[in-house]
Design a protein around this motif. Structure first.
Motif, PDB file in Angstrom:
ATOM      1  N   THR A 217       0.855  -1.189   0.000  1.00 20.58           N
ATOM      2  CA  THR A 217       0.000   0.000   0.000  1.00 20.58           C
ATOM      3  C   THR A 217       0.890   1.239   0.000  1.00 20.58           C
ATOM      4  N   THR A 219       0.950   5.142   0.507  1.00 17.31           N
ATOM      5  CA  THR A 219       0.183   6.216   1.140  1.00 17.31           C
ATOM      6  C   THR A 219       0.878   7.540   0.888  1.00 17.31           C
ATOM      7  N   CYS A 220       0.142   8.503   0.370  1.00 17.05           N
ATOM      8  CA  CYS A 220       0.685   9.833   0.095  1.00 17.05           C
ATOM      9  C   CYS A 220       0.912  10.570   1.416  1.00 17.05           C
ATOM     10  N   ASN A 221       2.098  11.149   1.577  1.00 16.02           N
ATOM     11  CA  ASN A 221       2.420  11.861   2.807  1.00 16.02           C
ATOM     12  C   ASN A 221       1.781  13.248   2.875  1.00 16.02           C
ATOM     13  N   GLU A 224      -2.556  11.764   2.473  1.00 16.42           N
ATOM     14  CA  GLU A 224      -2.872  10.462   3.082  1.00 16.42           C
ATOM     15  C   GLU A 224      -3.796   9.607   2.218  1.00 16.42           C
ATOM     16  N   SER A 225      -3.750   9.801   0.912  1.00 11.96           N
ATOM     17  CA  SER A 225      -4.495   8.914   0.005  1.00 11.96           C
ATOM     18  C   SER A 225      -3.698   7.636  -0.214  1.00 11.96           C
ATOM     19  N   SER A 226      -4.371   6.498  -0.288  1.00 15.47           N
ATOM     20  CA  SER A 226      -3.710   5.202  -0.402  1.00 15.47           C
ATOM     21  C   SER A 226      -3.972   4.594  -1.771  1.00 15.47           C
TER      22      SER A 226
END
Length: 387
Positions: A217, A219-221, A224-226
């Motif tokens: 997975t 996850t955008c820092n 927070e989109s996965s």
């Protein structure tokens, strides 16, 4: 003529043919807190695709030794260094932030020396000396030393062999006036080059999480989109955060703007047909896709062919996934019960049993099951009238 047999007792390195206990090319390894898959590194850095062989030789011949791993890491690091340096150079170049030194031209000055006017015009004439080389001055002084019988006041000039006008020589070499040294002009100051921003360690744009079933997975820092695929996260990061959305192309028949891959289908509304295959009629966005489709589906051309089942593939990734069907190696292992699976999808379904995730529900008795095959078997045995 006898054939030579190659007997392999241990693991075989596919890069140098050394034998020993080595690492598998497809298994992910962790080095300096980074995940490495050596088959992917060979493909991305050196454009080499090493496929595994089917059968019992698959596990022992699909490995790489430590020496080759070190050389592969160096090659990947060097490639990244060259790419970073080239990107930094071109950025400064297009910003006119790189300047060269201006070479200065050195001009020799001619020194004019005049003799004192104490003597008459019949004795001496005004001589203009050009000081170019030191050898000329030494030869001139040598000639004065040889004339010992001459007086100190005057020196007799000797006639040259060539037909040149004779001139009397002065009693002594006149002193040259002091040469004024010109001060070097100050060079223009260079513009301060912008220092490249150094990326701090740990400030990546995403966080990778590996689940118990082996699923990854991303996850955008920032938001927070996965995402389950790295390519999906890359597209999200470019389009949303970097604002690098695909350019829209305008239609020359109307005011509508569409992406490039949709332009051919939009032009069909105006009567211009999209590129299509003449054999099956399938439509495509670009003409090169038609040619690729015809070569593979209608002409039988393929880059990869599986020998055991004679299937063909156009992409190396599809071919490598297909090779797992002919392997006896089960790379996906459950950490709870130790059961191994050949495919990651099988391990993912197996983990639902441990987590008691039952997605398939019977519409008659509301009994739930983990797998769809279990629900079908239940319907046949318990509720055959509904089939």
């Amino acid at each position: 003529m006898a054939t030579k047999t190659w007997k392999i007792e241990k693991d075989l390195c596919r890069c140098c043919h050394a034998e020993g206990t080595f690492d598998n090319l497809a298994e992910p390894r962790t080095f300096l807190e980074k995940e490495e898959v050596y088959s992917d590194m060979l493909r991305e850095c050196l454009d080499l695709d090493i496929p595994p062989v089917p059968g019992e030789l698959c596990a022992i011949t699909y490995s790489i030794c430590n020496a080759c791993i070190t050389r592969l890491r160096d090659a990947c690091n060097f490639k990244k260094q060259v790419q970073d340096c080239e990107q930094r150079f071109m950025t400064l170049y297009y910003k006119n932030a790189i300047q060269g030194l201006n070479t200065e031209t050195v001009v020799k000055e001619e020194l004019e020396v005049s003799i004192d006017d104490n003597h008459s015009d019949d004795d001496i004439e005004t001589i203009v000396l050009k000081k170019e080389e030191d050898d000329d001055d030494d030869s001139f002084m040598d000639r004065d030393d040889d004339d010992d019988d001459m007086s100190e006041d005057f020196a007799i000039t000797k006639k040259p062999t060539t037909s040149m006008k004779t001139r009397s020589k002065p009693k002594a070499k006149p002193k040259a006036p002091p040469v004024k040294k010109e001060k070097p002009q100050p060079q223009p100051k260079k513009k301060a080059e912008p220092k490249p921003v150094k990326e701090k360690k740990g400030e990546d744009s995403f966080t990778l999480t590996v689940g118990g079933d082996g699923t990854k997975t991303y996850t955008c820092n920032l938001c927070e989109s996965s995402y389950k695929k790295r390519s999906c996260f890359t597209q999200h990061y470019k389009h949303v955060h970097l604002k690098l959305r695909p350019k829209l192309r305008g239609c020359h028949l109307c005011d509508v703007k569409v992406p490039g891959y949709m332009r051919a289908f939009h032009m069909e509304e105006h009567g211009l047909p999209a590129p299509s295959c003449g054999a099956c009629g399938k439509k495509f966005a670009y003409p090169w896709q038609v040619l690729q489709h015809q070569k593979f589906h209608h002409m039988g051309e393929a880059k990869y062919r599986c020998e055991p089942c004679n299937l063909t593939f156009m992409r190396g990734g599809d071919y490598n996934r297909h090779q797992n069907k002919h392997m006896d190696v089960k790379m996906f292992k459950c950490e709870l019960c130790g059961k191994a699976f050949k495919w990651g999808k099988g391990l993912k379904t197996h983990m639902m049993i441990h987590n008691n995730i039952r997605r398939h529900v019977c519409i008659v008795c509301r009994e739930s099951f983990v797998q769809s095959s279990s629900l079908k078997y239940h319907m046949v045995k318990r509720h055959p009238e509904t089939i």
